[in-house]
Scaffold this motif. Structure first.
Motif, PDB file in Angstrom:
ATOM      1  N   HIS A 138      43.523  27.261  44.787  1.00  0.00           N
ATOM      2  CA  HIS A 138      43.395  28.708  44.550  1.00  0.00           C
ATOM      3  C   HIS A 138      42.947  29.444  45.810  1.00  0.00           C
ATOM      4  CE1 HIS A 138      44.361  28.720  40.314  1.00  0.00           C
ATOM      5  NE2 HIS A 138      43.588  27.667  40.145  1.00  0.00           N
ATOM      6  N   SER A 139      42.146  28.805  46.647  1.00  0.00           N
ATOM      7  CA  SER A 139      41.757  29.422  47.916  1.00  0.00           C
ATOM      8  C   SER A 139      42.976  29.638  48.803  1.00  0.00           C
ATOM      9  CB  SER A 139      40.737  28.536  48.624  1.00  0.00           C
ATOM     10  OG  SER A 139      40.425  29.046  49.902  1.00  0.00           O
ATOM     11  N   ALA A 140      43.855  28.628  48.863  1.00  0.00           N
ATOM     12  CA  ALA A 140      45.055  28.744  49.694  1.00  0.00           C
ATOM     13  C   ALA A 140      45.982  29.841  49.168  1.00  0.00           C
ATOM     14  CB  ALA A 140      45.780  27.401  49.732  1.00  0.00           C
ATOM     15  N   LEU A 141      46.170  29.914  47.861  1.00  0.00           N
ATOM     16  CA  LEU A 141      47.037  30.948  47.300  1.00  0.00           C
ATOM     17  C   LEU A 141      46.456  32.343  47.510  1.00  0.00           C
ATOM     18  CD1 LEU A 141      48.257  29.319  43.952  1.00  0.00           C
ATOM     19  CD2 LEU A 141      49.535  29.615  46.085  1.00  0.00           C
ATOM     20  N   THR A 142      45.136  32.466  47.426  1.00  0.00           N
ATOM     21  CA  THR A 142      44.495  33.765  47.667  1.00  0.00           C
ATOM     22  C   THR A 142      44.705  34.199  49.116  1.00  0.00           C
ATOM     23  OG1 THR A 142      42.806  33.303  45.991  1.00  0.00           O
ATOM     24  CG2 THR A 142      42.307  35.009  47.611  1.00  0.00           C
ATOM     25  N   LEU A 143      44.536  33.252  50.048  1.00  0.00           N
ATOM     26  CA  LEU A 143      44.761  33.570  51.455  1.00  0.00           C
ATOM     27  C   LEU A 143      46.220  33.951  51.701  1.00  0.00           C
ATOM     28  CD1 LEU A 143      42.695  30.741  53.178  1.00  0.00           C
ATOM     29  CD2 LEU A 143      42.174  33.182  53.185  1.00  0.00           C
ATOM     30  N   ALA A 144      47.140  33.232  51.056  1.00  0.00           N
ATOM     31  CA  ALA A 144      48.558  33.533  51.234  1.00  0.00           C
ATOM     32  C   ALA A 144      48.898  34.926  50.716  1.00  0.00           C
ATOM     33  CB  ALA A 144      49.401  32.478  50.516  1.00  0.00           C
ATOM     34  N   ALA A 145      48.307  35.301  49.575  1.00  0.00           N
ATOM     35  CA  ALA A 145      48.564  36.635  49.025  1.00  0.00           C
ATOM     36  C   ALA A 145      48.028  37.713  49.956  1.00  0.00           C
ATOM     37  CB  ALA A 145      47.924  36.750  47.641  1.00  0.00           C
ATOM     38  N   ALA A 146      46.828  37.474  50.516  1.00  0.00           N
ATOM     39  CA  ALA A 146      46.246  38.455  51.434  1.00  0.00           C
ATOM     40  C   ALA A 146      47.057  38.555  52.716  1.00  0.00           C
ATOM     41  CB  ALA A 146      44.799  38.066  51.742  1.00  0.00           C
ATOM     42  N   ALA A 147      47.528  37.401  53.212  1.00  0.00           N
ATOM     43  CA  ALA A 147      48.352  37.412  54.428  1.00  0.00           C
ATOM     44  C   ALA A 147      49.684  38.106  54.180  1.00  0.00           C
ATOM     45  CB  ALA A 147      48.576  35.980  54.897  1.00  0.00           C
ATOM     46  N   SER A 148      50.228  37.918  52.980  1.00  0.00           N
ATOM     47  CA  SER A 148      51.482  38.577  52.645  1.00  0.00           C
ATOM     48  C   SER A 148      51.291  40.090  52.604  1.00  0.00           C
ATOM     49  CB  SER A 148      51.975  38.058  51.293  1.00  0.00           C
ATOM     50  OG  SER A 148      53.234  38.595  50.969  1.00  0.00           O
ATOM     51  N   CYS A 149      50.171  40.533  52.072  1.00  0.00           N
ATOM     52  CA  CYS A 149      49.870  41.973  52.056  1.00  0.00           C
ATOM     53  C   CYS A 149      49.723  42.511  53.484  1.00  0.00           C
ATOM     54  CB  CYS A 149      48.592  42.231  51.272  1.00  0.00           C
ATOM     55  SG  CYS A 149      48.739  41.913  49.509  1.00  0.00           S
ATOM     56  N   ARG A 150      49.111  41.684  54.342  1.00  0.00           N
ATOM     57  CA  ARG A 150      48.945  42.109  55.727  1.00  0.00           C
ATOM     58  C   ARG A 150      50.300  42.257  56.415  1.00  0.00           C
ATOM     59  NH1 ARG A 150      46.398  37.827  59.705  1.00  0.00           N
ATOM     60  NH2 ARG A 150      48.531  37.053  59.424  1.00  0.00           N
ATOM     61  N   ALA A 151      51.191  41.281  56.165  1.00  0.00           N
ATOM     62  CA  ALA A 151      52.528  41.349  56.754  1.00  0.00           C
ATOM     63  C   ALA A 151      53.301  42.543  56.216  1.00  0.00           C
ATOM     64  CB  ALA A 151      53.281  40.049  56.451  1.00  0.00           C
ATOM     65  N   GLU A 152      53.128  42.845  54.922  1.00  0.00           N
ATOM     66  CA  GLU A 152      53.790  44.003  54.325  1.00  0.00           C
ATOM     67  C   GLU A 152      53.277  45.290  54.952  1.00  0.00           C
ATOM     68  OE1 GLU A 152      56.282  46.053  51.537  1.00  0.00           O
ATOM     69  OE2 GLU A 152      56.215  44.005  52.323  1.00  0.00           O
ATOM     70  N   ALA A 153      51.952  45.333  55.186  1.00  0.00           N
ATOM     71  CA  ALA A 153      51.381  46.532  55.813  1.00  0.00           C
ATOM     72  C   ALA A 153      51.899  46.708  57.229  1.00  0.00           C
ATOM     73  CB  ALA A 153      49.852  46.415  55.808  1.00  0.00           C
ATOM     74  N   ALA A 154      52.037  45.574  57.940  1.00  0.00           N
ATOM     75  CA  ALA A 154      52.554  45.652  59.312  1.00  0.00           C
ATOM     76  C   ALA A 154      53.997  46.145  59.339  1.00  0.00           C
ATOM     77  CB  ALA A 154      52.440  44.290  59.983  1.00  0.00           C
ATOM     78  N   SER A 155      54.783  45.710  58.359  1.00  0.00           N
ATOM     79  CA  SER A 155      56.195  46.098  58.319  1.00  0.00           C
ATOM     80  C   SER A 155      56.377  47.568  57.972  1.00  0.00           C
ATOM     81  CB  SER A 155      56.963  45.223  57.323  1.00  0.00           C
ATOM     82  OG  SER A 155      56.512  45.477  55.997  1.00  0.00           O
ATOM     83  N   THR A 156      55.368  48.159  57.292  1.00  0.00           N
ATOM     84  CA  THR A 156      55.459  49.584  56.924  1.00  0.00           C
ATOM     85  C   THR A 156      54.751  50.473  57.914  1.00  0.00           C
ATOM     86  OG1 THR A 156      53.496  49.328  55.518  1.00  0.00           O
ATOM     87  CG2 THR A 156      55.646  49.032  54.470  1.00  0.00           C
ATOM     88  N   GLY A 157      54.196  49.867  58.973  1.00  0.00           N
ATOM     89  CA  GLY A 157      53.590  50.676  60.032  1.00  0.00           C
ATOM     90  C   GLY A 157      52.126  50.982  59.828  1.00  0.00           C
ATOM     91  N   ASP A 158      51.455  50.309  58.868  1.00  0.00           N
ATOM     92  CA  ASP A 158      50.032  50.537  58.636  1.00  0.00           C
ATOM     93  C   ASP A 158      49.249  49.643  59.605  1.00  0.00           C
ATOM     94  OD1 ASP A 158      47.496  50.997  57.784  1.00  0.00           O
ATOM     95  OD2 ASP A 158      47.865  50.521  55.657  1.00  0.00           O
ATOM     96  N   ALA A 159      49.057  50.090  60.824  1.00  0.00           N
ATOM     97  CA  ALA A 159      48.447  49.266  61.868  1.00  0.00           C
ATOM     98  C   ALA A 159      46.999  48.922  61.546  1.00  0.00           C
ATOM     99  CB  ALA A 159      48.527  49.992  63.214  1.00  0.00           C
ATOM    100  N   GLY A 160      46.289  49.826  60.926  1.00  0.00           N
ATOM    101  CA  GLY A 160      44.885  49.559  60.608  1.00  0.00           C
ATOM    102  C   GLY A 160      44.714  48.423  59.647  1.00  0.00           C
ATOM    103  N   ALA A 161      45.575  48.373  58.611  1.00  0.00           N
ATOM    104  CA  ALA A 161      45.471  47.313  57.611  1.00  0.00           C
ATOM    105  C   ALA A 161      45.941  45.983  58.167  1.00  0.00           C
ATOM    106  CB  ALA A 161      46.256  47.684  56.362  1.00  0.00           C
TER     107      ALA A 161
END
Length: 456
Positions: A431-454
């Motif tokens: 569950h720790s690994a899946l939580t990290l993966a979900a957070a990293a996926s959100c970070r990548a999504e934010a980067a792709s939409t131009g949200d540099a701060g996130a």
């Protein structure tokens, strides 16, 4: 009645379970017939899989599920196992049979259905409920949920599609929990075979056709349901956004996951190598309940046979003992039991933790949205059966209380507690690994939409 020889039955020591006398004494099927049945079941599953691929390559897994349930039906009624224990003094032509099912001297031979009925009749209601739950209720629940998921998969209603999705996910989650009984029978076989000591303690046992049916059902249904596509309504977005974590938090999360994996490794090694189950023949109970001849008691004490009456087994030892016995006997059920213990309990559990660590590493240090690795992590977690195996030990001890009056005593050993602790750590790593993966996926999504701060 217990002293055999004069009546034309063997008074000598029977040294092998595939001896014709042993097969007759166990009231079991011939080993060649059991192997032929095993091959027939495997051929049937393979044929149904090929037929499913030919009819619809996208839904072949449903053919495997159907074939698995067709194999399960006879598995509930034909015998799973048979065993016979006797104390033998062949030079005195004395044989004292210890096994006495339902008050009749002879082998203990049970199917899943008869075991549930026997446990209930003898007052072991908890054991009866446990076996019935895993062997009957769980497969029925899986079938109902799967039918619901397929019926509502293409519904226009968003709520029905959501219900179908949760039904399929529930099937994938509980699918392996039909298997504890098979692990219980496997460890029972190992303990009984180790009890066999020539020329005093005769312990004969066999895994019969019911074990073949139920084990193949457990493996095939668990694996095939993981390939059932999870339905999603056309109006739903496949990506569910959340709060992205900063890079430093992701790397700290990986360090924490790595520490948890280290704890798991220690507990796992201790768990699979420590004795998990003990079995003994209680001479006091045997004397009190079975009116043992005084000569047998004297011989037992004189030759220090009591130390042979106590056996224990670990998961690791049981796995390689099964492989060794398969090479000697050629019994395909023993190879199947080895695959379940070594493959599904040991190897897939280790692979599950390794994949979780790989996912945590990728989430902590790579800026991407990998979809394949999280699916692999979930699949390995569902296939890893060490938690199911530990539950099987507990079920066996609950069910085996009915044999205590015959002097056959089963008890949990320290290995079970290590296994349970290791599975807690396994769940935490997963569950720790899946939580990290979900957070990293959100970070990548934010980067792709131009949200540099996130995305920092």
């Amino acid at each position: 009645q217990r002293s055999v020889g004069a009546a034309g039955k063997p008074a000598g020591f029977i040294d092998s379970s595939d001896d014709p006398q042993a097969v007759e004494m166990l009231h079991a099927n011939d080993p060649f017939l059991i192997n032929a049945f095993f091959c027939a079941v495997v051929l049937f599953i393979t044929s149904m899989t090929a037929l499913g691929c030919w009819l619809d390559k996208r839904r072949w897994e449903m053919a495997v599920v159907l074939a698995s349930y067709m194999v399960l039906i006879p598995g509930l009624f034909v015998k799973d196992f048979s065993f016979h224990i006797a104390l033998v003094a062949s030079w005195l032509r004395v044989r004292v049979t210890v096994t006495m099912p339902r008050g009749v001297v002879g082998p203990i031979r049970e199917s899943t259905r008869s075991m549930v009925g026997l446990l209930w009749e003898t007052g072991s209601h908890s054991g009866a409920i446990a076996i019935a739950t895993f062997a009957v209720v769980v497969p029925l629940v899986k079938l109902c949920l799967l039918a619901l998921g397929e019926a509502w998969r293409d519904s226009k209603s968003k709520e029905r599609v959501r219900a179908a999705r949760w039904s399929i996910l529930a099937v994938q989650l509980v699918s392996k929990w039909a298997s504890p009984d098979m692990f219980a029978f496997t460890l029972l076989y190992c303990l009984l075979r180790h009890l066999h000591h020539k020329p005093f303690i005769e312990s004969l046992q066999t895994l019969d056709m019911g074990f073949t049916c139920y084990s193949i059902f457990c493996i095939c249904s668990t694996a095939s349901t993981l390939f059932v596509a999870v339905p999603r309504h056309a109006s739903e977005d496949a990506f569910v956004s959340g709060r992205p974590w900063p890079c430093r938090h992701l790397r700290a999360g990986f360090a924490g996951t790595l520490a948890l994996a280290g704890v798991w490794a220690f507990l796992f090694v201790r768990g699979i190598t420590s004795p998990s189950l003990r079995m003994s023949l209680d001479m006091t109970l045997l004397q009190a309940n079975m009116d043992l001849p005084g000569l047998v008691v004297t011989l037992t004490k004189s030759f220090n046979i009591e130390k042979w009456l106590e056996q224990d087994i670990s998961v690791w030892k049981a796995a390689f003992d099964l492989l060794d016995w398969f090479q000697k006997d050629g019994d395909l059920n023993l190879f199947l039991a080895f695959v379940m213990l070594f493959g599904f309990c040991i190897c897939l559990t280790a692979a599950s933790v390794a994949a979780s660590l790989g996912l945590a590493l990728r989430a902590g240090f790579l800026r991407d949205r990998d979809k394949l690795l999280p699916r692999m992590v979930r699949a390995l977690r569902h296939l890893a059966m060490l938690d199911v195996c530990a539950t099987g030990f507990i079920v066996l001890c609950m069910a085996a209380t009915i044999y205590r009056e015959n002097g056959i005593v089963f008890a949990l050993d320290r290995g079970v507690y290590w296994l349970v602790a290791s599975e807690v750590a396994h769940y935490a790593v997963h569950h720790s690994a899946l939580t990290l993966a979900a957070a990293a996926s959100c970070r990548a999504e934010a980067a792709s939409t131009g949200d540099a701060g996130a995305a920092r």
